[in-house]
Design a protein around this motif. Structure first.
Motif, PDB file in Angstrom:
ATOM      1  N   PHE A 103      16.331 -13.000  23.752  1.00  0.00           N
ATOM      2  CA  PHE A 103      16.802 -11.667  24.119  1.00  0.00           C
ATOM      3  C   PHE A 103      16.345 -11.284  25.521  1.00  0.00           C
ATOM      4  N   GLN A 104      17.230 -10.542  26.204  1.00  0.00           N
ATOM      5  CA  GLN A 104      16.886  -9.930  27.482  1.00  0.00           C
ATOM      6  C   GLN A 104      17.596  -8.582  27.546  1.00  0.00           C
ATOM      7  N   GLY A 105      16.825  -7.505  27.644  1.00  0.00           N
ATOM      8  CA  GLY A 105      17.436  -6.183  27.670  1.00  0.00           C
ATOM      9  C   GLY A 105      16.417  -5.098  27.414  1.00  0.00           C
ATOM     10  N   ASP A 106      16.899  -3.914  26.938  1.00  0.00           N
ATOM     11  CA  ASP A 106      15.998  -2.774  26.749  1.00  0.00           C
ATOM     12  C   ASP A 106      15.503  -2.684  25.310  1.00  0.00           C
ATOM     13  N   ALA A 107      14.587  -1.744  25.086  1.00  0.00           N
ATOM     14  CA  ALA A 107      13.914  -1.638  23.782  1.00  0.00           C
ATOM     15  C   ALA A 107      14.869  -1.255  22.664  1.00  0.00           C
ATOM     16  N   ASP A 108      15.817  -0.361  22.930  1.00  0.00           N
ATOM     17  CA  ASP A 108      16.751   0.042  21.880  1.00  0.00           C
ATOM     18  C   ASP A 108      17.580  -1.143  21.395  1.00  0.00           C
ATOM     19  N   ASP A 109      18.117  -1.897  22.330  1.00  0.00           N
ATOM     20  CA  ASP A 109      18.946  -3.041  21.952  1.00  0.00           C
ATOM     21  C   ASP A 109      18.100  -4.126  21.297  1.00  0.00           C
ATOM     22  N   PHE A 110      16.857  -4.254  21.737  1.00  0.00           N
ATOM     23  CA  PHE A 110      15.947  -5.235  21.140  1.00  0.00           C
ATOM     24  C   PHE A 110      15.740  -4.946  19.655  1.00  0.00           C
ATOM     25  N   MET A 111      15.570  -3.666  19.317  1.00  0.00           N
ATOM     26  CA  MET A 111      15.393  -3.305  17.909  1.00  0.00           C
ATOM     27  C   MET A 111      16.661  -3.595  17.107  1.00  0.00           C
ATOM     28  N   LYS A 112      17.801  -3.265  17.676  1.00  0.00           N
ATOM     29  CA  LYS A 112      19.068  -3.491  16.974  1.00  0.00           C
ATOM     30  C   LYS A 112      19.297  -4.977  16.743  1.00  0.00           C
ATOM     31  N   GLN A 113      19.094  -5.773  17.790  1.00  0.00           N
ATOM     32  CA  GLN A 113      19.322  -7.208  17.659  1.00  0.00           C
ATOM     33  C   GLN A 113      18.297  -7.854  16.734  1.00  0.00           C
ATOM     34  N   SER A 114      17.063  -7.366  16.766  1.00  0.00           N
ATOM     35  CA  SER A 114      16.019  -7.927  15.908  1.00  0.00           C
ATOM     36  C   SER A 114      16.370  -7.761  14.442  1.00  0.00           C
ATOM     37  N   GLN A 115      16.957  -6.630  14.105  1.00  0.00           N
ATOM     38  CA  GLN A 115      17.305  -6.366  12.707  1.00  0.00           C
ATOM     39  C   GLN A 115      18.437  -7.267  12.212  1.00  0.00           C
ATOM     40  N   ARG A 116      19.205  -7.837  13.143  1.00  0.00           N
ATOM     41  CA  ARG A 116      20.289  -8.734  12.750  1.00  0.00           C
ATOM     42  C   ARG A 116      19.814 -10.171  12.590  1.00  0.00           C
ATOM     43  N   ARG A 117      18.627 -10.450  13.097  1.00  0.00           N
ATOM     44  CA  ARG A 117      18.088 -11.804  13.006  1.00  0.00           C
ATOM     45  C   ARG A 117      17.428 -12.029  11.655  1.00  0.00           C
ATOM     46  N   PRO A 118      17.239 -13.306  11.271  1.00  0.00           N
ATOM     47  CA  PRO A 118      16.608 -13.585   9.975  1.00  0.00           C
ATOM     48  C   PRO A 118      15.230 -12.950   9.869  1.00  0.00           C
ATOM     49  N   THR A 119      14.914 -12.397   8.712  1.00  0.00           N
ATOM     50  CA  THR A 119      13.630 -11.764   8.468  1.00  0.00           C
ATOM     51  C   THR A 119      12.958 -12.429   7.285  1.00  0.00           C
ATOM     52  N   VAL A 120      11.800 -11.911   6.933  1.00  0.00           N
ATOM     53  CA  VAL A 120      11.074 -12.459   5.793  1.00  0.00           C
ATOM     54  C   VAL A 120      11.930 -12.429   4.539  1.00  0.00           C
TER      55      VAL A 120
END
Length: 206
Positions: free
Chosen positions: A47-64
């Protein structure tokens, strides 16, 4: 060395931000960054970008919950404070457990992370998180699945050695195209420029 409350607060902030990210506590993770996302910048492997987009993209990635475990261990080595601004230089180790072809493996990545901070209403907030890749390794967690069973093709071998296995794991996930231009230990001049950029930010504190 005398106790410095600002340094202690920043160490706590850095540890909280990674913990909240690993445990999918997205609102709390976002709160560690500056409230104005336009002032933030994150540059990591996927990822490269701002904090808001980082949170959104993180939630779409695999989690526990999706059977992929990711843990960040952060050690803030150097923190410098000048008025209402601060910078940090941290060591990070990331472990990621995953299944491949019916066997269990673990990826371990060693990084260096640079961050900038500013005080907002008396509280320290993160402005940036930039990773510098040092090395990674892939190990089997099962005696019947040696690492040698995984073969990197010519395309994957083209990635820098500092994050070659990280790029391989990203590629098999299919959701993110690995970048070939990440800051890394072998690009000393780029790393030096990153450090100097943060130092200039600190010097310009009002």
């Amino acid at each position: 060395m005398a106790f410095n409350p600002d340094e202690a607060a920043i160490v706590s902030l850095l540890k909280r931000e990674r913990f909240f990210r690993d445990t999918s506590q997205w609102d709390k993770c976002r709160d560690e960054f500056h409230p104005d996302a336009r002032k933030t910048f994150i540059n990591v492997s996927w990822f490269q970008g701002d904090a808001d987009d980082f949170m959104k993209q993180s939630q779409r990635r695999p989690t526990v919950e999706q059977a992929i475990d990711i843990d960040h261990f952060i050690d803030p080595v150097l923190i410098q404070v000048n008025g209402n601004r601060a910078i940090s230089d941290s060591a990070i180790f990331i472990t990621r457990a995953f299944d491949y072809s019916g066997h269990e493996y673990e990826l371990g990545s060693r990084l260096r992370a640079l961050s900038r901070f500013v005080k907002v209403d008396g509280e320290w907030k993160m402005l940036s998180l930039e990773a510098i890749y040092i090395r990674d390794r892939l190990i089997s967690t099962s005696p019947i699945a040696p690492k040698e069973n995984i073969v990197l093709d010519e395309e994957k071998m083209a990635f820098p050695k500092e994050y070659r296995w990280t790029a391989w794991l990203m590629s098999i996930g299919g959701k993110v195209t690995p970048r070939n231009d990440l800051p890394r230990n072998g690009k000393i001049e780029e790393v030096r420029m990153m450090v100097e950029r943060n130092e200039r930010f600190l010097e310009d504190a009002s």
